[in-house]
Design a protein around this motif. Structure first.
Motif, PDB file in Angstrom:
ATOM      1  N   MET A 192       0.840  -1.192   0.000  1.00 45.56           N
ATOM      2  CA  MET A 192       0.000   0.000   0.000  1.00 45.56           C
ATOM      3  C   MET A 192       0.881   1.250   0.000  1.00 45.56           C
ATOM      4  O   MET A 192       0.601   2.224  -0.712  1.00 45.56           O
ATOM      5  N   SER A 193       1.965   1.207   0.763  1.00 44.24           N
ATOM      6  CA  SER A 193       2.874   2.359   0.819  1.00 44.24           C
ATOM      7  C   SER A 193       3.590   2.582  -0.504  1.00 44.24           C
ATOM      8  O   SER A 193       4.034   3.692  -0.798  1.00 44.24           O
ATOM      9  N   GLN A 194       3.687   1.523  -1.326  1.00 45.58           N
ATOM     10  CA  GLN A 194       4.324   1.625  -2.641  1.00 45.58           C
ATOM     11  C   GLN A 194       3.335   2.047  -3.728  1.00 45.58           C
ATOM     12  O   GLN A 194       3.684   2.130  -4.904  1.00 45.58           O
ATOM     13  N   GLY A 195       2.086   2.283  -3.325  1.00 44.71           N
ATOM     14  CA  GLY A 195       1.083   2.714  -4.284  1.00 44.71           C
ATOM     15  C   GLY A 195       0.479   1.599  -5.125  1.00 44.71           C
ATOM     16  O   GLY A 195      -0.231   1.862  -6.092  1.00 44.71           O
ATOM     17  N   LYS A 196       0.755   0.334  -4.772  1.00 39.70           N
ATOM     18  CA  LYS A 196       0.257  -0.798  -5.542  1.00 39.70           C
ATOM     19  C   LYS A 196      -1.126  -1.252  -5.083  1.00 39.70           C
ATOM     20  O   LYS A 196      -1.817  -1.980  -5.803  1.00 39.70           O
ATOM     21  N   ILE A 197      -1.498  -0.889  -3.881  1.00 34.87           N
ATOM     22  CA  ILE A 197      -2.808  -1.226  -3.321  1.00 34.87           C
ATOM     23  C   ILE A 197      -3.376   0.040  -2.701  1.00 34.87           C
ATOM     24  O   ILE A 197      -2.651   0.794  -2.048  1.00 34.87           O
ATOM     25  N   LYS A 198      -4.649   0.282  -2.894  1.00 29.32           N
ATOM     26  CA  LYS A 198      -5.275   1.463  -2.298  1.00 29.32           C
ATOM     27  C   LYS A 198      -6.558   1.074  -1.576  1.00 29.32           C
ATOM     28  O   LYS A 198      -7.201   0.070  -1.917  1.00 29.32           O
ATOM     29  N   SER A 199      -6.917   1.863  -0.573  1.00 28.26           N
ATOM     30  CA  SER A 199      -8.192   1.678   0.103  1.00 28.26           C
ATOM     31  C   SER A 199      -9.271   2.441  -0.658  1.00 28.26           C
ATOM     32  O   SER A 199      -9.058   3.587  -1.047  1.00 28.26           O
ATOM     33  N   VAL A 200     -10.391   1.791  -0.860  1.00 29.98           N
ATOM     34  CA  VAL A 200     -11.540   2.448  -1.482  1.00 29.98           C
ATOM     35  C   VAL A 200     -12.477   2.876  -0.355  1.00 29.98           C
ATOM     36  O   VAL A 200     -13.037   2.037   0.343  1.00 29.98           O
ATOM     37  N   ILE A 201     -12.608   4.164  -0.154  1.00 28.28           N
ATOM     38  CA  ILE A 201     -13.424   4.699   0.938  1.00 28.28           C
ATOM     39  C   ILE A 201     -14.689   5.317   0.348  1.00 28.28           C
ATOM     40  O   ILE A 201     -14.620   6.258  -0.441  1.00 28.28           O
ATOM     41  N   ASP A 202     -15.812   4.771   0.724  1.00 24.55           N
ATOM     42  CA  ASP A 202     -17.095   5.259   0.211  1.00 24.55           C
ATOM     43  C   ASP A 202     -17.477   6.575   0.869  1.00 24.55           C
ATOM     44  O   ASP A 202     -17.859   7.532   0.202  1.00 24.55           O
ATOM     45  N   GLY A 205     -26.963  -1.049   1.759  1.00 27.30           N
ATOM     46  CA  GLY A 205     -25.992  -1.273   0.687  1.00 27.30           C
ATOM     47  C   GLY A 205     -26.250  -0.452  -0.559  1.00 27.30           C
ATOM     48  O   GLY A 205     -25.546  -0.586  -1.552  1.00 27.30           O
ATOM     49  N   LYS A 206     -27.244   0.410  -0.519  1.00 27.01           N
ATOM     50  CA  LYS A 206     -27.613   1.167  -1.706  1.00 27.01           C
ATOM     51  C   LYS A 206     -26.546   2.208  -2.037  1.00 27.01           C
ATOM     52  O   LYS A 206     -26.226   3.080  -1.232  1.00 27.01           O
ATOM     53  N   GLY A 207     -25.986   2.105  -3.237  1.00 26.78           N
ATOM     54  CA  GLY A 207     -24.971   3.054  -3.675  1.00 26.78           C
ATOM     55  C   GLY A 207     -23.649   2.912  -2.946  1.00 26.78           C
ATOM     56  O   GLY A 207     -22.775   3.772  -3.081  1.00 26.78           O
ATOM     57  N   LEU A 208     -23.471   1.844  -2.193  1.00 30.08           N
ATOM     58  CA  LEU A 208     -22.253   1.672  -1.383  1.00 30.08           C
ATOM     59  C   LEU A 208     -21.156   0.992  -2.192  1.00 30.08           C
ATOM     60  O   LEU A 208     -21.362  -0.078  -2.762  1.00 30.08           O
ATOM     61  N   PHE A 209     -19.980   1.596  -2.251  1.00 34.56           N
ATOM     62  CA  PHE A 209     -18.815   0.972  -2.876  1.00 34.56           C
ATOM     63  C   PHE A 209     -17.583   1.376  -2.069  1.00 34.56           C
ATOM     64  O   PHE A 209     -17.193   2.533  -2.059  1.00 34.56           O
ATOM     65  N   GLY A 210     -16.986   0.421  -1.390  1.00 35.70           N
ATOM     66  CA  GLY A 210     -15.833   0.732  -0.539  1.00 35.70           C
ATOM     67  C   GLY A 210     -16.230   0.769   0.927  1.00 35.70           C
ATOM     68  O   GLY A 210     -17.343   0.406   1.309  1.00 35.70           O
ATOM     69  N   LYS A 211     -15.316   1.230   1.739  1.00 32.88           N
ATOM     70  CA  LYS A 211     -15.480   1.184   3.185  1.00 32.88           C
ATOM     71  C   LYS A 211     -16.173   2.439   3.721  1.00 32.88           C
ATOM     72  O   LYS A 211     -16.024   3.530   3.174  1.00 32.88           O
TER      73      LYS A 211
END
Length: 254
Positions: free
Chosen positions: A215-225, A243-249
């Motif tokens: 994640m620190s290398q930019g290869k993985i990212k958190s998806v925050i809704d 869950g309506k319109g929900l994508f990510g955390k």
């Protein structure tokens, strides 16, 4: 002490199985020092909070248990979920071809995350679409059609359809059963094709550190809704339930 913390008979989910008042719904909490992992300098608190449980779970499933390899075809069920978001990114990090499933409104976002193909798993014939894709991919390499690894946490009615998609000697790794745990299994797919069925839950401290490094290398990212305050807790939980319109955390911050 062997590094398999998830197999400890006395394991506890801190906050959920401890307390009272030892969870995350407070401004100050406490836990054993051995449980603390340093957040890399260029990973935000929000990203780390979103990643802590689901990134660890996904990494343990694919890397720790299924031991994915470059060039494999990986099917990520429920790619729009928290674990599914990270599953797509981890499989791509390892050089795999990824097919991900989700509801129709989330398919474009799966492709944005890096999935090579996105399938609507609410269609009755979704598994036939996956099979058609798997037949096209191996031809240049002379390989046997079929999926190498299935990332599974849906259960229920999808289970046997998933088993039909696996090639000989392939692996399905499961960590949940959101649509039902009492799944009937057609054993012929398992013994005839030599399929590996792996259970997985949580992971190890070292796996979390590995995942946070990428994640620190930019290869993985958190998806925050979305981000809510504690005062908006009811609204946040309602959004999660529908869950309506929900994508990510969904994050809640004091």
């Amino acid at each position: 002490t062997s590094g398999r913390e998830y197999d400890c008979r006395q394991r506890k989910i801190w906050g959920f199985e401890t307390g009272p008042l030892w969870g995350g719904y407070c401004e100050v909490t406490h836990l054993p020092e051995v449980n603390v992992v340093k957040i890399p300098d260029n990973v935000s608190y929000d990203s780390a909070a979103a990643a802590s449980m689901t990134l660890l779970t996904s990494w343990h499933m694919l890397v720790g248990r299924a031991k994915i390899q470059p060039g494999q075809l990986v099917l990520i069920m429920g790619g729009g979920s928290g674990v599914g978001n990270y599953g797509i990114q981890i499989a791509k990090l390892f050089g795999c071809t990824v097919i991900a499933t989700a509801s129709p409104d989330k398919l474009d976002k799966l492709l944005e995350l890096g999935s090579d193909y996105a399938i609507d798993h609410r269609k009755d014939d979704w598994h036939k679409q996956v099979r058609d894709i798997s037949k096209k991919i191996p031809k240049p390499f002379g390989d046997t059609p079929g999926v190498d690894v299935i990332f599974e946490h849906i259960g229920g009615s999808h289970w046997n359809k998933e088993l039909t998609l696996l090639k000989y000697g392939a692996t399905i790794v499961t960590t949940g059963a959101t649509t039902g745990y009492d799944a009937k299994t057609d054993l012929r797919h398992i013994f005839f094709k030599g399929i590996n069925i792996l259970g997985s839950t949580q992971g190890t401290r070292s796996e979390l550190e590995q995942a946070l490094y990428w994640m620190s290398q930019g290869k993985i990212k958190s998806v925050i809704d979305s981000v809510y305050s504690f005062e908006q807790a009811a609204e946040a939980h309602t959004k999660m339930l529908t869950g309506k319109g929900l994508f990510g955390k969904i994050l809640m911050k004091p």
